[in-house]
Design a protein around this motif. Structure first.
Motif, PDB file in Angstrom:
ATOM      1  N   ASP A 274       0.887  -0.899  -0.035  1.00 42.52           N
ATOM      2  CA  ASP A 274       0.504   0.343  -0.249  1.00 42.52           C
ATOM      3  C   ASP A 274       0.548   1.273   0.071  1.00 42.52           C
ATOM      4  O   ASP A 274      -0.163   2.355  -0.123  1.00 42.52           O
ATOM      5  CB  ASP A 274      -0.838  -0.101   1.274  1.00 42.52           C
ATOM      6  CG  ASP A 274      -1.995  -0.874   0.888  1.00 42.52           C
ATOM      7  OD1 ASP A 274      -2.131  -1.334  -0.074  1.00 42.52           O
ATOM      8  OD2 ASP A 274      -2.486  -1.241   2.413  1.00 42.52           O
ATOM      9  N   ALA A 275       2.427   1.132   0.462  1.00 41.20           N
ATOM     10  CA  ALA A 275       2.637   2.078   0.751  1.00 41.20           C
ATOM     11  C   ALA A 275       3.732   2.820  -0.812  1.00 41.20           C
ATOM     12  O   ALA A 275       4.207   3.395  -1.156  1.00 41.20           O
ATOM     13  CB  ALA A 275       4.527   1.842   1.616  1.00 41.20           C
TER      14      ALA A 275
ATOM     15  N   ILE B 196       6.950   9.387   2.315  1.00 42.12           N
ATOM     16  CA  ILE B 196       6.444   7.691   3.829  1.00 42.12           C
ATOM     17  C   ILE B 196       6.405   7.924   4.928  1.00 42.12           C
ATOM     18  O   ILE B 196       7.486   7.927   5.604  1.00 42.12           O
ATOM     19  CB  ILE B 196       6.799   6.678   2.879  1.00 42.12           C
ATOM     20  CG1 ILE B 196       6.836   6.656   1.037  1.00 42.12           C
ATOM     21  CG2 ILE B 196       5.947   5.257   3.505  1.00 42.12           C
ATOM     22  CD1 ILE B 196       5.530   6.206   0.882  1.00 42.12           C
TER      23      ILE B 196
ATOM     24  N   ARG C  54       2.254   9.816   1.164  1.00 37.54           N
ATOM     25  CA  ARG C  54       1.635   8.872   1.984  1.00 37.54           C
ATOM     26  C   ARG C  54       2.120   8.381   3.336  1.00 37.54           C
ATOM     27  O   ARG C  54       2.910   8.188   4.123  1.00 37.54           O
ATOM     28  CB  ARG C  54       2.158   6.865   0.372  1.00 37.54           C
ATOM     29  CG  ARG C  54       0.813   7.138  -0.442  1.00 37.54           C
ATOM     30  CD  ARG C  54       2.037   7.933  -1.389  1.00 37.54           C
ATOM     31  NE  ARG C  54       3.113   7.042  -1.504  1.00 37.54           N
ATOM     32  CZ  ARG C  54       4.412   7.327  -1.998  1.00 37.54           C
ATOM     33  NH1 ARG C  54       4.575   8.553  -1.782  1.00 37.54           N
ATOM     34  NH2 ARG C  54       5.577   6.529  -2.431  1.00 37.54           N
TER      35      ARG C  54
ATOM     36  N   VAL D  94       0.640   5.525   5.456  1.00 32.25           N
ATOM     37  CA  VAL D  94       0.582   4.349   6.013  1.00 32.25           C
ATOM     38  C   VAL D  94      -0.046   3.459   7.775  1.00 32.25           C
ATOM     39  O   VAL D  94       0.961   4.240   7.843  1.00 32.25           O
ATOM     40  CB  VAL D  94       0.891   3.119   5.081  1.00 32.25           C
ATOM     41  CG1 VAL D  94       0.173   1.525   5.469  1.00 32.25           C
ATOM     42  CG2 VAL D  94       1.021   3.180   4.038  1.00 32.25           C
TER      43      VAL D  94
ATOM     44  N   VAL E 139      -4.787   4.492   4.360  1.00 26.28           N
ATOM     45  CA  VAL E 139      -3.605   4.967   3.480  1.00 26.28           C
ATOM     46  C   VAL E 139      -4.365   6.234   3.580  1.00 26.28           C
ATOM     47  O   VAL E 139      -4.925   6.501   2.283  1.00 26.28           O
ATOM     48  CB  VAL E 139      -3.248   4.272   2.399  1.00 26.28           C
ATOM     49  CG1 VAL E 139      -2.489   4.677   1.509  1.00 26.28           C
ATOM     50  CG2 VAL E 139      -3.217   2.430   2.061  1.00 26.28           C
TER      51      VAL E 139
ATOM     52  N   THR F 186      -2.796   9.900   1.625  1.00 26.61           N
ATOM     53  CA  THR F 186      -2.225  10.760   1.015  1.00 26.61           C
ATOM     54  C   THR F 186      -2.306  12.475   0.428  1.00 26.61           C
ATOM     55  O   THR F 186      -3.233  12.332  -0.129  1.00 26.61           O
ATOM     56  CB  THR F 186      -2.224  10.075  -1.286  1.00 26.61           C
ATOM     57  OG1 THR F 186      -2.499   8.684  -1.088  1.00 26.61           O
ATOM     58  CG2 THR F 186      -1.568  10.766  -2.458  1.00 26.61           C
TER      59      THR F 186
END
Length: 236
Positions: A92-93, A166, A189, A191, A204, A206
């Motif tokens: 997902d990252a 991230i 992002r 997570v 998630v 963004t």
């Protein structure tokens, strides 16, 4: 009749079979299909990041305590997440090789190792001094040199450390931490696993300019990270 002793080659074959089974029977069926993530789960030797007392559980679909006291580990969130959960969070990252990454909750250093093999630079914070040293040694032994393990509290103001492409929160929180959202670059992002038992959602977030896009693609329950904001108990 003498039975043949297991050789190191036999042991190695058993370990690799267990790793293969972990990927094919746990991770891939959990909709982790990104080949780069599956390759990482093969390359980074998970068993080397597990405390010796629990090493036989390294490839099992369970949480693994990082403390001699299971009760203490559960209470303080000192647990390795199941492999399928770590793999899906990593997928997902969507980490790029140019990304600068912050992880909250280093634990054994395993997620940091996966991130380190994916990104340019990783800073991972851990609130427990013993785990800081454990993660450092594990990463050093694995030859991963682009990860810095630092003792720190992810719930505090970290603005001096940012920005990051991230932010990986390796545990659950009641709500998305605003102090971590503020660290994201454009397109960055975050997570995390967000919510309360019995329902938590992989989340998630963004960054798009001054706004944030939120997706919650799957459900899971995970150990709580300490010191993050909890909702006030309801009272009449």
């Amino acid at each position: 009749m003498n039975m043949p002793l297991n050789t190191s080659a036999d042991t190695s074959n058993l370990v690799e079979q267990a790793r293969f089974n972990m990927i094919e029977q746990q991770i891939r069926p959990w909709r982790v299909l990104a080949e780069d993530v599956l390759d990482l789960m093969t390359q980074v030797r998970r068993e080397e990041f597990v405390p010796i007392a629990y090493r036989s559980m390294a490839f099992m679909d369970i949480e693994i305590p990082l403390n001699d006291s299971v009760e203490e580990a559960e209470r303080t969130g000192q647990m390795m997440l199941p492999p399928r959960v770590e793999a899906r969070m990593l997928q997902d990252a969507a980490v790029k090789t140019t990304d600068r990454v912050l992880e909250i909750g280093a634990g054994s250093g395993y997620m940091a190792a996966l991130l380190g093999r994916s990104a340019s630079q990783v800073l991972t914070l851990e609130i427990n001094a013993d785990l800081v040293e454990f993660a450092k040694e594990n990463l050093r032994s694995s030859g991963i040199i682009n990860v810095e393990v630092r003792m720190g509290d992810g719930s505090r103001d970290l603005s001096a450390e940012g920005p990051f492409d991230i932010v990986m929160v390796s545990g659950s929180v009641a709500e998305v931490p605003q102090n971590l959202l503020s660290l994201l670059t454009e397109g960055g992002r975050l997570v995390a696993i967000v919510g309360q038992e019995p329902m938590m959602r992989a989340t998630v977030v963004t960054r798009n300019g001054n706004s944030f896009e939120v997706k919650q693609p799957w459900d899971i329950v995970a150990p709580r990270l300490v010191n993050f904001t909890e909702p006030s108990p309801f009272r009449f």
